[in-house]
Design an enzyme around this catalytic site. Structure first.
Site, PDB file in Angstrom:
ATOM      1  N   CYS A 253       0.796  -1.226   0.000  1.00  0.00           N
ATOM      2  CA  CYS A 253       0.000   0.000   0.000  1.00  0.00           C
ATOM      3  C   CYS A 253       0.826   1.273   0.000  1.00  0.00           C
ATOM      4  CB  CYS A 253      -0.943   0.005   1.204  1.00  0.00           C
ATOM      5  SG  CYS A 253      -2.114  -1.364   1.189  1.00  0.00           S
TER       6      CYS A 253
ATOM      7  N   CYS B 155       0.404   2.583   6.610  1.00  0.00           N
ATOM      8  CA  CYS B 155       0.821   1.217   6.877  1.00  0.00           C
ATOM      9  C   CYS B 155       0.816   0.453   5.558  1.00  0.00           C
ATOM     10  CB  CYS B 155      -0.135   0.542   7.869  1.00  0.00           C
ATOM     11  SG  CYS B 155      -1.857   0.503   7.286  1.00  0.00           S
TER      12      CYS B 155
END
Length: 475
Positions: free
Chosen positions: A139, A459
């Protein structure tokens, strides 16, 4: 490290080990649905460093982020990337020949265009002499694309870099089973009819079972949603708190969309369809409706649902990054400086989604700043529970001392400065493209609100994370 998320879900959250380690207080988001007051520009130092080039963002754009399976479902990733690059060219009027390098991030690669940066660049009309490569870091892939560009400029290898990211979850590669693949390869190598019949005779019906890509950790075989549910329970984050935060994200995104604040979105004419002009995942609901949804991962006791999770998203982004002297020589007024950044990694089992907690104090220390210096926070929202668990970890001396090796907590970001124009829960999360959206949201908010410093954090799968300081360019 020892397992720190082991408990009986029937009695959550009272049995969580972490819940006993620090003060748990309810986090109500309802008061944050109003527009935040404008931040007054403070008299702060600049983060320019001697003998290091200043690197600026001239501008950045993105296609509308759409729920997978909607208007982009018949496209390929390079189509979306090309649209973002074309939008950036129109927005900035940068001559294509000036761009030294193009870098894109993506996660689930289309095998036909594995170097999607190159294919999109050619499709957007860039010279075939302009190098381009693709990176992947879950991500934070777009973050990696940006910081790779920063490195190229800081080292003097380039003056102008385009960085971006893309994800198309509407059409993901679905493979034959390994046994079927092996048989097909062996069949291709067979020379005679007898050899072919021998290979075919080994076929079994279960060979036809496909392999579907999963949003799961290879090292733990756990889906990210399951990990988010365990994390929320460990930090005693209630279902109501998660739903309240999700409602906040959607309400603020809707307000920003209606007020025209999402200026990084560029219209995209989908071939054979209408022009898409805005994100389609923003859906303010009510706490009563959200409460009716069943747990999505840990059943029946989990608290993570479809309503308080980010959704599968199609979209692409692109940013024009330059050495400051080059931008000024070309007559540009940059939007922001890209300053210090860090990458972190931790246990992918029990701390999978705590990247912002670990990265935030490190990047602040690197920049010589404190939480009080930050005017705009832009954190990636994978799940409401993930955001709220990070808040509680960041606001805990106990967690800082026992798990981070720090003497004191960094502190929780003030909600009045946090994701004020919505986040990934509402705007969408194309895995490879979100990083650029975060940076442009921070840059645009600083200009709108009069702040000086923004902090971007995210994250990522693998237990990794990223944080970066964005400094507003003087008006």
């Amino acid at each position: 490290m020892s397992t720190i998320l082991t408990y009986t879900f029937k009695s959550l959250p009272s049995t969580s080990k972490w819940a006993f380690g620090f003060s748990i207080r309810p986090l109500s988001c309802s008061s944050q649905l109003r527009a935040a007051p404008a931040v007054q520009t403070k008299s702060k130092k600049t983060l320019a460093k001697p003998n290091i080039r200043n690197i600026v963002v001239v501008d950045g754009v993105r296609t509308p982020f759409l729920q997978s399976g909607t208007s982009y479902k018949d496209l390929m990733p390079h189509d979306l990337s090309r649209a973002a690059l074309t939008g950036l060219l129109h927005r900035t009027n940068v001559p294509k020949e000036v761009v030294d390098y193009i870098i894109y991030g993506t996660v689930i690669q289309e095998v036909k265009t594995s170097n999607v940066a190159r294919e999109a660049a050619l499709g957007a009309g860039f010279s075939d002499k302009t190098p381009a490569h693709t990176v992947t870091m879950a991500c934070i892939s777009a973050n990696q694309a940006m910081t790779t560009g920063v490195g190229l400029i800081a080292s003097g290898q380039c003056d102008v870099v385009v960085a971006g990211g893309v994800e198309l979850m509407s059409d993901i590669p679905i493979r034959h089973s390994r046994k079927m693949r092996k048989m097909m390869l062996d069949l291709n190598k067979a020379k005679t009819l007898g050899q072919r019949l021998t290979v075919i005779s080994k076929f079994r019906l279960n060979f036809l079972s496909p392999e579907l890509p999963a949003v799961a950790e290879f090292s733990t075989s756990e889906t990210m949603g399951h990990s988010a549910d365990r994390l929320a329970a460990a930090f005693a984050v209630s279902r109501l708190e998660q739903d309240e935060y999700a409602l906040r994200s959607h309400s603020l995104a809707k307000k920003a969309q209606d007020e025209g604040l999402l200026s990084d979105v560029v219209p995209f004419q989908v071939p054979g369809k209408d022009t898409v002009t805005k994100d389609n995942g923003i859906r303010p609901s009510s706490l009563e409706q959200m409460a009716k949804l069943k747990p999505a991962f840990i059943k029946p006791y989990g608290t993570v649902t479809a309503a308080n999770s980010s959704f599968l998203t199609d979209g692409a982004s692109a940013m024009l990054i330059m050495a400051e002297e080059k931008a000024l020589a070309m007559g540009y007024k940059p939007k922001a400086y890209l300053r210090d950044f860090v990458y972190v990694s931790q246990d992918p089992k029990d701390q999978l989604l705590l990247g912002p907690t670990y990265a935030t104090p490190k990047v602040l220390e690197k920049a010589g700043l404190t939480m009080n210096d930050i005017d705009a926070f832009e954190f990636h929202e994978a799940f409401s529970g993930q955001i709220l668990a990070n808040f509680k970890a960041m606001d805990s001396d106990w967690f800082a001392q026992n798990y981070m090796g720090r003497k004191t907590k960094v502190g929780m970001p003030p909600l009045e400065k946090f994701n004020n124009w919505g986040g990934s829960l509402s705007l969408g999360h194309p895995f490879g493209a979100t990083g650029c959206r975060l940076v442009m949201a921070a840059a645009n908010r600083l200009r709108k609100e009069g702040g000086q410093y923004g902090l971007v954090a995210a994250c990522a799968a693998g237990g990794q994370g990223h944080a970066m300081i964005v400094e507003a360019y003087p008006k």
